[in-house]
Design a protein around this motif. Sequence first.
Motif, mmCIF file in Angstrom:
data_model
loop_
_atom_site.group_PDB
_atom_site.id
_atom_site.type_symbol
_atom_site.label_atom_id
_atom_site.label_comp_id
_atom_site.label_asym_id
_atom_site.label_seq_id
_atom_site.Cartn_x
_atom_site.Cartn_y
_atom_site.Cartn_z
ATOM 1 N N LEU A 80 49.725 4.794 -108.471
ATOM 2 C CA LEU A 80 51.197 4.058 -109.032
ATOM 3 C C LEU A 80 52.066 5.541 -109.476
ATOM 4 C CD1 LEU A 80 52.772 1.834 -109.940
ATOM 5 C CD2 LEU A 80 52.108 1.878 -112.218
ATOM 6 N N PHE A 81 53.045 5.344 -108.745
ATOM 7 C CA PHE A 81 54.231 6.625 -108.974
ATOM 8 C C PHE A 81 54.884 6.114 -110.343
ATOM 9 C CE2 PHE A 81 54.263 7.410 -104.245
ATOM 10 C CZ PHE A 81 53.117 7.922 -104.277
ATOM 11 N N GLU A 120 57.537 7.575 -111.104
ATOM 12 C CA GLU A 120 58.979 7.668 -110.657
ATOM 13 C C GLU A 120 59.551 8.764 -111.465
ATOM 14 O OE1 GLU A 120 58.662 6.375 -107.892
ATOM 15 O OE2 GLU A 120 58.022 4.236 -108.055
ATOM 16 N N ASN A 152 48.623 0.839 -103.595
ATOM 17 C CA ASN A 152 50.014 1.130 -104.245
ATOM 18 C C ASN A 152 50.930 -0.019 -104.463
ATOM 19 O OD1 ASN A 152 52.192 2.284 -105.371
ATOM 20 N ND2 ASN A 152 52.640 3.737 -103.494
ATOM 21 N N GLU A 185 50.682 -0.814 -99.468
ATOM 22 C CA GLU A 185 51.907 -0.705 -99.983
ATOM 23 C C GLU A 185 52.698 -2.074 -100.259
ATOM 24 O OE1 GLU A 185 53.142 2.602 -100.860
ATOM 25 O OE2 GLU A 185 51.760 3.650 -99.802
ATOM 26 N N ALA A 186 53.280 -2.561 -101.250
ATOM 27 C CA ALA A 186 54.030 -3.612 -101.257
ATOM 28 C C ALA A 186 55.183 -3.778 -102.374
ATOM 29 C CB ALA A 186 53.095 -4.794 -101.536
ATOM 30 N N TYR A 244 66.716 3.859 -106.221
ATOM 31 C CA TYR A 244 66.717 4.793 -105.281
ATOM 32 C C TYR A 244 65.791 3.997 -103.996
ATOM 33 C CZ TYR A 244 62.350 4.139 -108.059
ATOM 34 O OH TYR A 244 61.451 3.459 -108.768
ATOM 35 N N CYS A 245 65.439 3.007 -104.012
ATOM 36 C CA CYS A 245 64.651 2.189 -103.088
ATOM 37 C C CYS A 245 65.368 1.092 -102.336
ATOM 38 C CB CYS A 245 63.332 1.554 -103.804
ATOM 39 S SG CYS A 245 62.378 0.609 -102.608
ATOM 40 N N ARG A 273 59.289 13.266 -102.438
ATOM 41 C CA ARG A 273 60.637 13.764 -102.700
ATOM 42 C C ARG A 273 61.368 12.417 -102.003
ATOM 43 N NH1 ARG A 273 62.285 19.891 -100.965
ATOM 44 N NH2 ARG A 273 60.852 19.457 -99.405
ATOM 45 N N LEU A 274 62.641 12.232 -102.876
ATOM 46 C CA LEU A 274 63.522 11.274 -102.677
ATOM 47 C C LEU A 274 63.836 11.577 -101.053
ATOM 48 C CD1 LEU A 274 65.006 8.692 -103.788
ATOM 49 C CD2 LEU A 274 66.768 10.389 -104.587
ATOM 50 N N LYS A 275 64.118 10.423 -100.273
ATOM 51 C CA LYS A 275 64.508 10.450 -99.092
ATOM 52 C C LYS A 275 65.670 9.441 -98.787
ATOM 53 C CE LYS A 275 62.799 12.116 -95.906
ATOM 54 N NZ LYS A 275 63.002 13.558 -95.184
ATOM 55 N N LYS A 306 59.819 -3.953 -113.338
ATOM 56 C CA LYS A 306 59.560 -2.541 -113.433
ATOM 57 C C LYS A 306 60.414 -1.901 -114.622
ATOM 58 C CE LYS A 306 58.690 1.177 -110.210
ATOM 59 N NZ LYS A 306 58.500 1.751 -108.940
ATOM 60 N N GLN A 329 60.900 1.760 -95.318
ATOM 61 C CA GLN A 329 61.227 2.117 -96.726
ATOM 62 C C GLN A 329 61.858 3.186 -97.119
ATOM 63 O OE1 GLN A 329 58.431 3.085 -99.680
ATOM 64 N NE2 GLN A 329 59.338 2.101 -101.343
ATOM 65 N N PHE A 330 61.741 4.354 -96.146
ATOM 66 C CA PHE A 330 62.479 5.641 -96.221
ATOM 67 C C PHE A 330 62.238 6.354 -95.031
ATOM 68 C CE2 PHE A 330 58.372 6.165 -98.210
ATOM 69 C CZ PHE A 330 57.811 7.176 -97.475
ATOM 70 N N LEU A 373 58.523 10.893 -108.245
ATOM 71 C CA LEU A 373 59.541 10.847 -107.274
ATOM 72 C C LEU A 373 60.486 12.208 -107.524
ATOM 73 C CD1 LEU A 373 60.284 9.645 -104.446
ATOM 74 C CD2 LEU A 373 61.663 7.814 -105.638
ATOM 75 N N ARG A 392 57.045 11.883 -95.738
ATOM 76 C CA ARG A 392 58.486 12.252 -96.165
ATOM 77 C C ARG A 392 58.702 13.968 -95.976
ATOM 78 N NH1 ARG A 392 55.898 9.501 -100.159
ATOM 79 N NH2 ARG A 392 56.974 7.633 -100.923
HETATM 80 N N1 SAM Z 1 56.463 -1.371 -105.516
HETATM 81 C C1 SAM Z 1 55.329 -0.527 -105.863
HETATM 82 C C2 SAM Z 1 55.881 -0.045 -107.402
HETATM 83 O O1 SAM Z 1 56.630 -0.862 -107.973
HETATM 84 O O2 SAM Z 1 55.366 0.630 -107.758
HETATM 85 C C3 SAM Z 1 55.076 1.003 -105.162
HETATM 86 C C4 SAM Z 1 55.294 0.770 -103.562
HETATM 87 S S1 SAM Z 1 56.537 1.574 -103.165
HETATM 88 C C5 SAM Z 1 56.360 0.931 -101.576
HETATM 89 C C6 SAM Z 1 56.027 3.374 -103.020
HETATM 90 C C7 SAM Z 1 56.753 4.299 -103.446
HETATM 91 O O3 SAM Z 1 57.647 4.734 -102.646
HETATM 92 C C8 SAM Z 1 57.439 4.258 -104.904
HETATM 93 O O4 SAM Z 1 56.648 4.303 -105.797
HETATM 94 C C9 SAM Z 1 58.619 5.008 -104.646
HETATM 95 O O5 SAM Z 1 58.190 6.317 -105.436
HETATM 96 C C10 SAM Z 1 58.411 5.607 -103.156
HETATM 97 N N2 SAM Z 1 60.098 5.519 -102.883
HETATM 98 C C11 SAM Z 1 60.877 4.368 -103.045
HETATM 99 N N3 SAM Z 1 62.009 4.662 -102.393
HETATM 100 C C12 SAM Z 1 62.110 6.101 -101.992
HETATM 101 C C13 SAM Z 1 62.857 6.696 -101.265
HETATM 102 N N4 SAM Z 1 64.140 6.260 -100.936
HETATM 103 N N5 SAM Z 1 62.543 7.975 -100.718
HETATM 104 C C14 SAM Z 1 61.374 8.499 -100.880
HETATM 105 N N6 SAM Z 1 60.428 7.719 -101.502
HETATM 106 C C15 SAM Z 1 60.565 6.337 -102.148
#
Ligand code: SAM
Length: 485
Positions: A208-209, A211, A186, A150-151, A112-113, A288-290, A227, A372-373, A253, A330
Amino acid sequence: MYQYNPKSLIADEFINDGEIRETLAYAEEHKNDRELIEQILEKARPKKQDKGYVCSGLTHREASVLLASDLPEVNEKIFQIANEIKLAYYGNRIVMFAPLYLSNYCVNGCLYCPYHLKNKHIPRKKLTQEELREEVIALQDLGHKRLAIEAGEDPVNNPIEYILECIHTIYSIHHKNGDIRRVNVNIAATTVENYRKLHEAGIGTYILFQETYHKESYLKLHPTGPKHDYNYHTEAMDRAMEGGIDDVGLGVLFGLELYKYEFAGILMHAEHLEAVHGVGPHTISVPRLKRADDIDPDEFDNGISDEIFEKIVACIRLAVPYTGMIISTRENEKVREKVLHLGISQISGGSRTSVGGYAGYTPEERPHDTEQFDVSDQRSLDEVVKWLMENGHVPSFCTACYREGRTGDRFMALCKSGQILNCCHPNALMTLAEYLEDYASPETKEIGYALIEKELEKIPREKTKEIAKQNIADIRSSNRRDFRF
Ligand code: SAM
């Protein structure tokens, strides 16, 4: 076969699939049971006590019954109680923050990322310390005091030493009257030793999400990379707390799996932290997923409507009244406005979700290459602050609790003792005055000072009110900053 045990340190036992399925069946069976629902609602209601309000919260089973119910009058009551709890504990204050993307290098394969390893057309970027300085100065110039860094996960490009160096740099920059006073983090699940290092670097919340709490889906959605290890990821908060971090932030998520499953899962996670560490999560985020580069949310089957999303927020508010709730850009303005009344206590504003998205861009310009989104709420921080105030909220740039050592259960104690109006409210007003004085447009400034004057009268203790008034006068007439209770 794993047994449900909230005190266990094994992911499959504290987030137990059997228990979630039974919960969902129980909720379905009782979703129109008016007598039971009335009892649950009564339990959730804030009770006035001599010093303030007390809330008992709800178990994951009770809250799941409310979420499942489709009786219109029940929904109305849920929304009303969510609003009562929100006002009892958080008042009309909304804490402001911004995300800061350090690096989009990532070795994971999250479906999803857009940062997933196989995405070869997204430019990879990692801020140098000099670029980071420029980003932080740009964020300070907007008025931000609290960041979430964020990374992506990449042990070679983004090792813990890089993250620690960035935290150090961020805290060291004091541009004009600006400074970043709280850095939330995060980053991917890591070891106790690394969490200890983050704690020693002075981070605020470790976020930490999860997901998804659905293990089978989790494994499919994270097919490759570190992960993929569901248990290591799900047990991360226990390691973070073992490493000394008191404030941890959960999230799922929404859109990846069935929302009712996720809802029961996240509440079980909160119950687990309370059972093992004596303190629940500091925050819960509800992303929410974007849409994003090479990610089409329509390809995922579990998207939720705005109405369901709002109900989830309200039900979380009833279940865990002392946990802050975060909403990001989002979500669009309309949804944000609605959920602010249902329990959200923190929102981001003027956000950029790309690496290097702040420095060198006007508020209208927005780089998309490493995003990222898609961001739905594209207003500037000043517009968001003004909009909040026009809707009766007090935007707060306060970071006092963690700097005064009020983390974990000590923050909860503040909530429970009814001292919020003598502590958080003046802190919110003083930090808002800093924002107005140093960064706001003339119109926002005018609306803001009128609001502050009105809100100062809500501070119950006369002495505190007087000090707050004096501090605000000092902020307006000098460069003295960073007053706090
Ligand atoms: N890389 C870290 C990890 O593995 O937990 C977290 C950082 S990431 C930049 C932050 C969050 O963005 C993720 O945990 C995910 O839930 C969310 N994310 C990723 N893709 C997304 C999308 N397409 N739409 C909305 N949120 C998204």
